[in-house]
Design an enzyme around this catalytic site. Structure first.
Site, short mmCIF file in Angstrom:
data_model
loop_
_atom_site.label_atom_id
_atom_site.label_comp_id
_atom_site.label_asym_id
_atom_site.label_seq_id
_atom_site.Cartn_x
_atom_site.Cartn_y
_atom_site.Cartn_z
N ASP A 135 65.54 -42.13 -61.96
CA ASP A 135 65.06 -42.72 -63.22
C ASP A 135 63.69 -42.11 -63.55
O ASP A 135 62.66 -42.74 -63.38
CB ASP A 135 64.95 -44.24 -63.03
CG ASP A 135 64.62 -44.95 -64.33
OD1 ASP A 135 65.03 -44.46 -65.39
OD2 ASP A 135 63.97 -46.01 -64.26
N HIS A 157 58.21 -50.97 -53.11
CA HIS A 157 57.82 -50.34 -54.38
C HIS A 157 57.11 -51.35 -55.28
O HIS A 157 56.04 -51.07 -55.82
CB HIS A 157 59.06 -49.78 -55.08
CG HIS A 157 58.83 -49.31 -56.48
ND1 HIS A 157 58.12 -48.16 -56.78
CD2 HIS A 157 59.19 -49.84 -57.67
CE1 HIS A 157 58.07 -48.00 -58.10
NE2 HIS A 157 58.71 -49.00 -58.67
#
Lengths: 428, 428
Positions: A230, A131
């Site tokens: 999130d 990521h």
């Protein structure tokens, strides 16, 4: 230690709660995750353990004398293991508790789940190296990973007040947006709303301010894991985040699953922790033999999307990405705890540490739409005839997690799900 | 509204607590700040109001029926004003309460002060434009202020668990440090430990998630202000902060003063809010006639330093910098509340918003050593024969604040003080 395998992990164990023994059940007797539930909105939250399609009310079962989950999470590791052993023995087929505990069961279909505990401070890490690399590439194609990444478990503080339990929907956030070619920002609903596939780490035992937790002791302070989303507004983030990091782009809502899968339940799924050759070794405070031997945890993760149109048509949610915690994470949970406290910072009972987005190495296994769509440039196909760059109103995202290992019973995390509601009016 | 001037601000008012009437007393009857105190470590915290050199125990005085400061802070604005009026009347010379309230007084010298309330989430803003400019210059001499600064009240999340009340000392943090010429980082005590001169804003009334607070209603949600020191380790910060902002460089300790000076007490010290000509107007959600007319608050601020050597020699602390909240701040408190919630974020009862470092325009009036020493390059002289670039073990920093206006009684904030203790050993 919490990573020890004992009789509660025996794959031959069966429960007198029949559904727990069914193939594919996420909550067999080998799992026993903790959550808070109630049977009506005017009742207090109670502490329950998931077993099959039922919730065992721990107080009605005579195992604890309070409804305070945070207090339970403070138990010393030995007491935690004793409690797990007692629950396991009592729920086992042929055990002595079946008659008395039948009345302590509540069907999951009648239980409303709450946040698993009172969350104090919330920290979000950034340990998904694929990521970090993919997002870095969007901004710095030649130099995606910053020089500190392989030395420092990067993290920042998040907001606890807007962490919701699975099932609570939220409004698309308003905020300042500024496109590259606009002279001034505007206030509008985010047009680049995204999910982030994470795990949440719940702290059980606190440390006093000024006293770092060593990596050897780190897992004694960890109660367990849950799924964590999130939610992120990429356009608000792009305009606001320099120089102090994300703020309103993140704090409008986060979603956590209701069941905490304990470190004890995860014992069979530990894995060696290592780094690609050529990478620097962790500094001594982030390194230990136990961490190298079994610091990682093998959790398969999945993200499901159901659009409003799919829901109306009765079409089931579809998986849009899959990854694995151990493959995605550059740092272990013990390293996060040791790093967070090296400066004397106190972790408190009930604190939540997010892992950051857990993307796989293959771009098709990324943990956010930002990555899956190359920064919003390449839509992904969703179901039969829809596509997405970012989330639209009415979209439901659900995270799932499973642990599997040959010779052990598979366990699951339940669901972390919420639906995007339309934004408030700008004048609100 | 909380900015209305009424009979409690009358400069002619005197109290039957004599010390409150003395010139220079920070807690005259026109102030009446709230705090939590106890007379012994085994007693519960009680709610008190500072008056002269005494603390009025509000429950013993019959004014409230609980010791819960957070509950008191949730009062509606009208009830807050009624409570202030009742305390003012009861403490006034010649009022009917002197006989009965004498026994509700505790000398400050016998009162241990606690954190003023249970702090939920803590957000730190960055509204000191001279600070942002000076710090930006250290990194980007040609372009110190980023393009978003005059549009977005920049803020980020901090950590609540390590906020201490004035008087609690803390250890110098350990952390990863990497100098520009080193190949790899080391773990060592910070060598660039700094203070940050801030004010803290305490939230009284919460808003539900998903419902922004308008700028017109913003101050109804604010209970009052305290002094706030956001201790910072500049070397840890430099290595860790990209790309997600400060983390371990800040969360080892912050210090807040024990008395919350209410928005009602600050009413006489409000000032017009404006911007230098040429700057953009605030976006509509950050603008209102009332905010323009009196959004700013005039608070004189001061930082005192006493080194270990000065303490041993009996030398009093010396002022090393002075600034003013209204002059330093680019945004008002109402703007911070409106911005923080525009995305639907819920502010909770007891939340703390830091303003960020409040530096004056003149470099000699900066609110941190980073600025006062030009990034550690030019030491400042301290007292007779010492100098500092950053803080040394044994240094005590105390923040002070005063509000003064012709025709009104001067009020003060008390003290926000802590001493730097030596670091833990690296192996701890």
């Amino acid at each position: 230690v919490s990573s020890a395998i004992d009789e509660t992990h025996d794959p031959a164990l069966q429960s007198w709660v029949d559904a727990a023994n069914h193939d594919g059940c996420e909550f067999p007797i080998q799992n026993l995750p903790f959550g808070r539930f109630r049977e009506a909105a005017d009742m207090d939250w109670r502490i329950g353990v998931a077993i099959g399609d039922q919730v065992l009310d721990l107080r009605r079962a005579g195992l604890i004398d309070s409804h305070d989950m945070n207090r339970l999470m403070r138990l010393l590791p030995a007491a935690r293991r004793d409690l797990r052993a007692a629950i396991s023995a009592g729920l086992s087929r042929g055990g002595a508790k079946e008659a008395s505990w039948r009345s302590a069961l509540v069907p999951m279909s009648r239980a409303e789940m709450g946040l698993p505990c009172m969350i104090g401070d919330y920290t979000d890490f950034y340990i998904g190296i694929h990521h970090a690399t993919a997002v870095g590439k969007l901004f710095r194609p030649d130099n995606p990973l910053l020089p500190n990444y392989k030395w420092v478990p990067i993290g920042y503080h998040g907001r606890a007040s807007t962490i919701n339990v699975s099932g609570r929907d939220f409004r698309r956030p308003l905020g300042q947006l500024k496109s590259a070619d606009a002279a001034v920002p505007e206030v509008a609903p985010s047009r680049r709303l995204d999910f982030e596939l994470e795990l949440g780490v719940f702290i059980g035992r606190p440390n006093p301010q000024g006293q770092p937790i060593t990596i050897e002791n780190a897992e004694d302070h960890v109660f367990g894991l849950a799924l964590f989303n999130d939610w992120s507004a990429r356009d608000i983030q792009a305009w606001e985040y320099q120089p102090l990091g994300p703020f309103l782009s993140k704090n409008f809502a986060s979603t956590v699953s209701p069941w905490i899968v304990t470190m004890e339940a995860l014992a069979p799924f530990r894995r060696a922790y290592g780094r690609p050759s050529g990478d620097p070794a962790p500094l001594p405070y982030l390194d230990s033999p136990a961490n190298r031997a079994q610091g990682a945890i093998d959790v398969d993760l999945e993200v499901l999307l159901q659009t409003a149109r799919m829901r109306e048509a009765g079409t089931a949610p579809v998986a849009i990405t899959r990854s694995n915690f151990a493959d995605a994470a550059y740092w272990t949970i013990a390293q996060l705890v040791a790093h967070h406290t090296i400066n004397g910072c106190s972790l408190m009972n009930g604190d939540l540490l997010g892992t950051g987005t857990l993307s796989g190495a293959d771009p098709a296994t990324a943990g956010s739409l930002l990555e899956l769509t190359s920064g919003g440039k390449s839509p992904i196909k969703v179901g039969r005839d829809e596509q997405r760059t970012f989330l639209e109103d009415g979209d439901t995202i659900a995270l799932r997690g499973r642990c599997r290992r040959e010779g052990f019973r598979e366990i699951g995390f339940g669901e972390c799900r919420a639906t995007v509601l339309p934004a408030a009016s700008v004048s609100a």
